[in-house]
Design an enzyme around this catalytic site. Structure first.
Site, PDB file in Angstrom:
ATOM      1  N   GLN A 128      25.173  22.622  15.655  1.00 13.27           N
ATOM      2  CA  GLN A 128      24.730  22.920  14.492  1.00 13.27           C
ATOM      3  C   GLN A 128      23.791  22.074  13.586  1.00 13.27           C
ATOM      4  OE1 GLN A 128      27.785  24.883  11.582  1.00 13.27           O
ATOM      5  NE2 GLN A 128      27.460  23.199  10.510  1.00 13.27           N
ATOM      6  N   GLY A 129      22.564  22.584  13.262  1.00 12.70           N
ATOM      7  CA  GLY A 129      21.579  21.968  12.545  1.00 12.70           C
ATOM      8  C   GLY A 129      21.570  22.487  10.911  1.00 12.70           C
ATOM      9  N   SER A 163      26.880  17.284  15.393  1.00 13.51           N
ATOM     10  CA  SER A 163      28.206  16.948  16.111  1.00 13.51           C
ATOM     11  C   SER A 163      27.637  17.328  17.640  1.00 13.51           C
ATOM     12  CB  SER A 163      29.342  17.633  15.812  1.00 13.51           C
ATOM     13  OG  SER A 163      29.837  17.380  14.545  1.00 13.51           O
ATOM     14  N   GLU A 246      33.634  30.202  10.293  1.00 11.21           N
ATOM     15  CA  GLU A 246      34.318  28.875  10.243  1.00 11.21           C
ATOM     16  C   GLU A 246      35.601  28.725   9.733  1.00 11.21           C
ATOM     17  OE1 GLU A 246      32.513  24.456  10.158  1.00 11.21           O
ATOM     18  OE2 GLU A 246      32.099  25.527   8.409  1.00 11.21           O
ATOM     19  N   ASN A 370      34.617  18.056  -1.168  1.00 11.13           N
ATOM     20  CA  ASN A 370      35.679  18.555  -2.213  1.00 11.13           C
ATOM     21  C   ASN A 370      34.854  19.157  -3.581  1.00 11.13           C
ATOM     22  OD1 ASN A 370      37.703  18.277  -0.291  1.00 11.13           O
ATOM     23  ND2 ASN A 370      39.068  17.055  -1.698  1.00 11.13           N
TER      24      ASN A 370
END
Length: 392
Positions: A128-129, A163, A246, A370
Site C-alpha cells: 500500500q502506497g 509494509s 480494513e 489516535n
C-alpha cells in the site's frame, strides 16, 4: 445483532480448525507461531499458494474469482480459527483484504480479470502506497504527483511505512494528478508494478528488530493510462472505501490474536507470582473486559451490510483496539518485570510479550493516529463542524 453461531457455522468452524491445525502440524509446521511479518518470507509465500490451492485464500470473494462466497459468519470463523491455530499473519494481507475487495467493488471487468486471479492464487503480492513523510495520517496531504504522458502515468514522489514492499509485486498509490489541487480533490488511485527502474525500495529497521516497513521512491515510475481504479480525480473516494474494508472481517481474527497475547500474559503472571499482586489482577480483569467489549463492538460494526463505507462503529474501533493493545503491551512488561528487558536470543529476537510491547508502540500511530481518529469520529461520526485543513 447476532452474537452466536448456528450449528452449520460450528461444523464449518471444525472444518477450518481441522485443516489449519493439520497444516501447522504437517508440511508447514516450520512457520507456526512466527510473529514477525518478515520471518521466512519464501515459506510464507508458499503458504499463500497452499491456501489458494485449497480455496482458503479469500473465502469471502465470489467463487468465480477464487473465493467460496462465504457468509459473514463463515469469514469471521475462519479468521478466528486462523489466529487460534498459531498460523502466521498473511504476507498478502494487503492484496486479499484491501486491494482485492477494492477492485471487486470499484474496478472494471478488465481490471478484475487482470488482478484478481493472481491475488487469489497467492502469486501476486500487493503493498500500500498511502503515507508520505509529510502526510502520514493526513492522507489528503499527499504530494506524490502523477501525470499522463504518451499513454502512461508517470509518477514522482515518495511513500513511507510501506509494509512488505520489498517482497511485493504491485503497489497501489494515491497520487496528486490535478496540478494545484489541495486536500482530497485531484487525487487518483493507481495500480503500479514494483519491478521497474523508476521505483526504489529502502528498508526501515524497527525497534523490535523487524524490517517490514520501507521507504518507496518514485522517479518517473510508470504504469498504463488505464491503471486507475474508479476515475481520475476519485482517489479520495477509493481510498476511503479501501479503509472501510480494513475495518472488516479480519478484525475478529485480529482479536483472536489479542486473546492469545492476553492468555500468555495470564500464564506468565501465574508462573512468576505476579498474579498475586492485586493491581496486576485488576489490570488483567480490565483487559479481559475490554477485549470482550471489542468483540461485541466488532460484531455490531459488521452487522452493517454496506462494508464499502465507514460508519460510526468503524471509526471508533481503530482507536479502541489500538489504545487497548498499547496498554496490553505495558501490562505484559509489568508482569515480566526485569526478565522482560533481556533476551537470550541474538539481534533483537524478542519473545512474544517484549515484542508485543515494542510493536504496540506503533498501534496508535499507523492506520490513522489516535488524534486523527478523534477528528474523524467528531466530524464524520457525530457531524460536528469540520476543522480547517485546506483551501477548497
Amino acid at each position: 445483532m447476532k452474537l452466536g453461531f448456528s450449528q452449520a457455522d460450528e461444523h464449518f468452524r471444525q472444518e477450518c480448525a481441522d485443516w489449519l491445525n493439520g497444516q501447522m502440524a504437517g508440511e508447514f509446521r516450520d512457520i507456526k507461531g512466527i510473529t514477525k511479518l518478515t520471518g521466512s518470507p519464501e515459506r510464507r509465500k508458499e503458504w499463500e499458494k497452499q491456501l489458494a490451492a485449497h480455496r482458503w485464500s479469500c473465502i469471502g470473494w465470489p467463487e468465480q474469482w477464487g473465493g467460496r462466497n462465504a457468509t459473514l459468519a463463515e469469514q469471521v470463523i475462519f479468521a478466528e480459527e486462523y489466529a487460534r491455530a498459531g498460523v502466521p499473519g498473511r504476507v498478502n494481507h494487503i492484496g486479499i483484504e484491501l486491494a482485492g475487495p477494492t477492485i471487486l467493488t470499484f474496478g472494471t471487468e478488465e481490471q478484475k480479470q487482470r488482478f484478481l486471479p493472481g491475488i487469489a492464487a497467492g502469486e501476486t503480492i500487493f503493498c500500500q502506497g498511502f503515507s508520505e513523510p509529510n502526510a502520514g495520517s493526513d492522507l489528503a496531504g499527499v504530494r506524490t504527483k502523477g501525470r499522463l504522458e504518451d499513454g502512461e502515468w508517470v509518477v514522482n514522489g515518495q511513500k513511507i511505512w510501506t509494509s512488505l514492499a520489498h517482497i511485493s509485486d504491485w503497489i497501489f498509490v494515491v497520487t496528486r494528478t490535478e496540478e494545484g489541487s489541495q486536500g482530497p480533490r485531484g487525487l487518483t488511485f493507481l495500480m503500479m508494478p514494483i519491478d521497474q527502474p523508476g521505483i526504489e525500495i529502502r528498508g526501515i529497521r524497527q525497534i523490535n528488530g523487524d524490517a517490514e516497513f520501507n521507504e518507496t521512491f518514485f522517479t518517473d515510475a510508470r504504469c498504463p493510462a488505464d491503471s486507475y481504479i474508479g476515475g481520475v480525480g476519485e482517489g479520495w473516494k477509493i481510498a476511503m472505501g479501501l479503509l472501510a474494508f480494513e475495518r472488516g472481517v479480519s478484525t475478529l481474527g485480529q482479536q483472536m490474536g489479542f486473546r492469545n497475547e492476553l492468555d500468555e500474559i495470564v500464564a506468565a503472571a501465574k508462573a512468576n507470582g505476579a498474579a498475586n499482586d492485586p493491581l496486576i489482577r485488576q489490570r488483567i480483569a480490565r483487559a479481559e473486559i475490554g477485549l470482550r467489549l471489542m468483540r461485541y463492538g466488532a460484531l455490531r460494526m459488521l452487522s452493517n451490510t454496506d462494508h464499502s463505507r465507514m460508519d460510526g462503529a468503524a471509526l471508533t474501533y481503530k482507536i479502541q483496539w489500538a489504545t487497548w493493545r498499547r496498554d496490553l503491551g505495558e501490562l505484559g512488561m509489568d508482569v515480566l518485570g526485569q526478565a522482560g528487558e533481556v533476551t537470550a536470543h541474538r539481534d533483537y529476537e524478542w519473545d512474544t510479550l517484549p515484542n508485543l510491547f515494542l510493536f504496540s508502540r506503533a498501534d496508535t500511530i499507523y492506520g490513522g493516529t489516535n488524534q486523527i481518529q478523534r477528528n474523524l469520529i467528531a466530524e464524520r461520526g457525530l457531524g460536528l463542524p469540520r476543522e480547517p485543513r485546506w483551501t477548497a
